[in-house]
Design an enzyme around this catalytic site. Structure first.
Site, PDB file in Angstrom:
ATOM      1  N   GLU A  60      -5.846  -6.799  -4.476  1.00  0.00           N
ATOM      2  CA  GLU A  60      -4.548  -7.202  -5.020  1.00  0.00           C
ATOM      3  C   GLU A  60      -3.486  -6.131  -4.798  1.00  0.00           C
ATOM      4  O   GLU A  60      -2.334  -6.435  -4.496  1.00  0.00           O
ATOM      5  CB  GLU A  60      -4.666  -7.543  -6.510  1.00  0.00           C
ATOM      6  CG  GLU A  60      -5.424  -8.825  -6.805  1.00  0.00           C
ATOM      7  CD  GLU A  60      -4.759 -10.064  -6.223  1.00  0.00           C
ATOM      8  OE1 GLU A  60      -3.586 -10.007  -5.831  1.00  0.00           O
ATOM      9  OE2 GLU A  60      -5.442 -11.101  -6.151  1.00  0.00           O
ATOM     10  N   GLN A  65       3.056  -7.633  -1.237  1.00  0.00           N
ATOM     11  CA  GLN A  65       4.052  -7.706  -0.161  1.00  0.00           C
ATOM     12  C   GLN A  65       3.445  -7.420   1.213  1.00  0.00           C
ATOM     13  O   GLN A  65       4.121  -6.913   2.109  1.00  0.00           O
ATOM     14  CB  GLN A  65       5.198  -6.724  -0.433  1.00  0.00           C
ATOM     15  CG  GLN A  65       5.985  -7.052  -1.672  1.00  0.00           C
ATOM     16  CD  GLN A  65       6.785  -8.316  -1.510  1.00  0.00           C
ATOM     17  OE1 GLN A  65       7.800  -8.330  -0.850  1.00  0.00           O
ATOM     18  NE2 GLN A  65       6.310  -9.405  -2.110  1.00  0.00           N
ATOM     19  N   THR A  66       2.160  -7.732   1.365  1.00  0.00           N
ATOM     20  CA  THR A  66       1.472  -7.404   2.616  1.00  0.00           C
ATOM     21  C   THR A  66       0.575  -8.572   3.007  1.00  0.00           C
ATOM     22  O   THR A  66      -0.062  -9.182   2.147  1.00  0.00           O
ATOM     23  CB  THR A  66       0.639  -6.126   2.441  1.00  0.00           C
ATOM     24  OG1 THR A  66       1.471  -5.102   1.887  1.00  0.00           O
ATOM     25  CG2 THR A  66       0.077  -5.645   3.762  1.00  0.00           C
ATOM     26  N   TYR A 105       4.423   1.015   1.921  1.00  0.00           N
ATOM     27  CA  TYR A 105       4.597   1.138   0.461  1.00  0.00           C
ATOM     28  C   TYR A 105       3.611   2.157  -0.120  1.00  0.00           C
ATOM     29  O   TYR A 105       2.729   1.808  -0.900  1.00  0.00           O
ATOM     30  CB  TYR A 105       4.433  -0.226  -0.217  1.00  0.00           C
ATOM     31  CG  TYR A 105       5.584  -1.161  -0.003  1.00  0.00           C
ATOM     32  CD1 TYR A 105       6.890  -0.731  -0.139  1.00  0.00           C
ATOM     33  CD2 TYR A 105       5.359  -2.489   0.318  1.00  0.00           C
ATOM     34  CE1 TYR A 105       7.960  -1.596   0.043  1.00  0.00           C
ATOM     35  CE2 TYR A 105       6.422  -3.368   0.506  1.00  0.00           C
ATOM     36  CZ  TYR A 105       7.719  -2.896   0.372  1.00  0.00           C
ATOM     37  OH  TYR A 105       8.757  -3.758   0.561  1.00  0.00           O
ATOM     38  N   TYR A 143       2.225  -9.544 -12.159  1.00  0.00           N
ATOM     39  CA  TYR A 143       1.443 -10.383 -11.249  1.00  0.00           C
ATOM     40  C   TYR A 143      -0.004  -9.906 -11.169  1.00  0.00           C
ATOM     41  O   TYR A 143      -0.959 -10.684 -11.349  1.00  0.00           O
ATOM     42  CB  TYR A 143       2.044 -10.416  -9.836  1.00  0.00           C
ATOM     43  CG  TYR A 143       1.010 -10.889  -8.867  1.00  0.00           C
ATOM     44  CD1 TYR A 143       0.690 -12.243  -8.796  1.00  0.00           C
ATOM     45  CD2 TYR A 143       0.255  -9.992  -8.115  1.00  0.00           C
ATOM     46  CE1 TYR A 143      -0.335 -12.696  -7.977  1.00  0.00           C
ATOM     47  CE2 TYR A 143      -0.766 -10.434  -7.298  1.00  0.00           C
ATOM     48  CZ  TYR A 143      -1.059 -11.782  -7.230  1.00  0.00           C
ATOM     49  OH  TYR A 143      -2.082 -12.226  -6.447  1.00  0.00           O
ATOM     50  N   ASP A 161       3.017 -15.202  -7.821  1.00  0.00           N
ATOM     51  CA  ASP A 161       3.467 -14.445  -6.651  1.00  0.00           C
ATOM     52  C   ASP A 161       4.419 -15.330  -5.837  1.00  0.00           C
ATOM     53  O   ASP A 161       4.828 -16.394  -6.291  1.00  0.00           O
ATOM     54  CB  ASP A 161       2.259 -14.015  -5.806  1.00  0.00           C
ATOM     55  CG  ASP A 161       1.607 -15.210  -5.141  1.00  0.00           C
ATOM     56  OD1 ASP A 161       1.759 -16.330  -5.658  1.00  0.00           O
ATOM     57  OD2 ASP A 161       0.966 -15.032  -4.094  1.00  0.00           O
TER      58      ASP A 161
END
Length: 376
Positions: A60, A65-66, A105, A143, A161
């Site tokens: 997770e 964002q991947t 990130y 999330y 999400d």
DNA sequence: CACCCGTGGGT
DNA sequence: TACCCAAGGGT
């Protein structure tokens, strides 16, 4: 199956049949679809089964964002190197960053280590199962807390999400634009979440969003929820969810200094712990500003005083919120000379070219090095 | 709440 | 090419 649903869709368009409002029957159809079509992913154990909380958590965090495709090889590397959260807690941050390099990130990697430390130190190596307790841990937001609670522990929680936002906004034809619509979408998603299989429901929504209810050109005709979907009935699916205005992306410019030692080592510097590419290695450069600095000005940022050769061309890299254009200057220095290194010398290190792959090098810096050494 | 924080693939 | 977007979190 596909033909049956296609006919149903056509009938409704031709005869204006009323929608079946999204509800428990929608969830039942979704779970049936999930059992037949769900993606086989390395952190999943099977439908109706709870997965290893460590693997769920790790996946997770990586998936924030991947894309799944980008994550899978990193996930495999991590679980092979650190099979448990306790093992990860015993790792060096530097090595964690090395394994994370390229995934982006990078604060996620620092929080990952901090979270593993907290689990080992404060929770006896066992993840808590409640959303509220998970939310206290570094790198775990609303999330991810809901996702771990539902998927790994079977708790009734509703992770929302981008997939869930899209599926729900279409199912209920939510026309209010994001991000303002988030509370309403969360509320609607929660009303669908079943008591018993919240984890399967969440993953089914994500799989549906990834494979059927895609951002562009959704496959409504083969969607198991098509007869429940308000947006599809109104031919609105492709227009939802609505989004607010996009911010423009400015350009920044800089000059990077690639020092190559005669033995093939290059000079790298560790970036500050916080901020962009925090804690990662970089090729020393001028600050990145609104314009390319004049050469004389730039030389004040050069790590050594030597003969610099501009490398033809430039490195262009696009970050989320700005575009970066770097000119590369190259120098070759003897192995035993005494240089005037600038103030941050202690954050610098020489790395042999053959060892570059094992460093905590973000992609943009790999581009700079490749560009600067292109003709070597 | 707005902004910061990476990267690669698809169209 | 330029833009969009992906299992978001921290501040």
């Amino acid at each position: 199956m596909g033909a049956v649903q296609e006919n149903a869709a056509l009938r409704r368009r031709q005869q204006q049949l009323p929608l079946r409002p999204a509800g428990p029957l929608t969830v039942k159809a979704l779970l049936a679809w999930y059992e037949a079509e769900r993606r086989d992913l390395p952190w999943r154990y099977g439908p109706r089964k709870k997965a290893d909380p460590y693997r769920v958590w790790l996946s997770e965090i990586m998936l924030q964002q991947t894309t799944v495709k980008a994550v899978v090889p990193y996930f495999q590397k991590f679980v092979a190197r650190w099979p448990t959260v306790t093992a990860l807690a015993g790792a060096q941050l530097e090595e964690v960053l090395q394994h994370w390099a390229g995934l982006g990130y990078y604060s996620r990697a620092r929080n990952l280590k901090a979270c593993a430390d907290a689990i080992a130190r404060d929770y006896g190596g066992e993840f808590p199962k409640s959303e509220a307790e998970l939310l206290k841990l570094p790198g775990i937001g609303p999330y991810t807390a809901a996702a771990i609670s539902a998927i790994a522990f079977g708790e009734k929680a509703t992770p929302v999400d981008g997939n869930v936002e899209r599926v729900v906004s279409r199912l209920f034809a939510v026309r209010q634009p994001l991000p303002g619509a988030k509370p309403e979408i969360r509320r609607l998603a929660a009303t669908l979440t079943p008591q018993r299989r919240a984890g399967d429901f969440a993953q089914a929504m994500m799989d549906l969003g990834a494979e059927i209810c895609t951002p562009r050109k959704p496959s409504c005709l083969v969607c198991p929820l098509q007869q429940d979907c308000s947006a599809s009935a109104q031919n609105l699916a492709e227009l939802l969810p609505m989004r607010g205005a996009k911010a423009e992306r400015p350009s920044r410019y800089g000059i990077a200094f690639l020092v190559q030692r005669e033995d093939g080592a290059v000079l790298l510097r560790q970036r500050p712990e916080a901020g962009l590419l925090g804690g990662m290695l970089e090729v020393p450069s001028t600050p990145w500003g609104d314009a390319l600095p004049a050469k004389k000005e730039a030389m004040r940022a050069a790590p050594v005083t030597t003969a610099w050769l501009p490398v033809p061309g430039a490195v262009v890299h696009v970050f989320t919120h700005f575009r970066l254009e770097l000119i590369v200057y190259r120098a070759l220095v003897p192995i035993d000379a005494s240089f005037t290194l600038w103030a941050e010398q202690e954050r610098c290190r020489w790395v042999h070219r053959r060892d570059l792959h094992a460093q905590a090098l973000p992609s943009v810096m790999k581009k700079v090095i490749a560009h600067g050494l292109a003709d070597n």
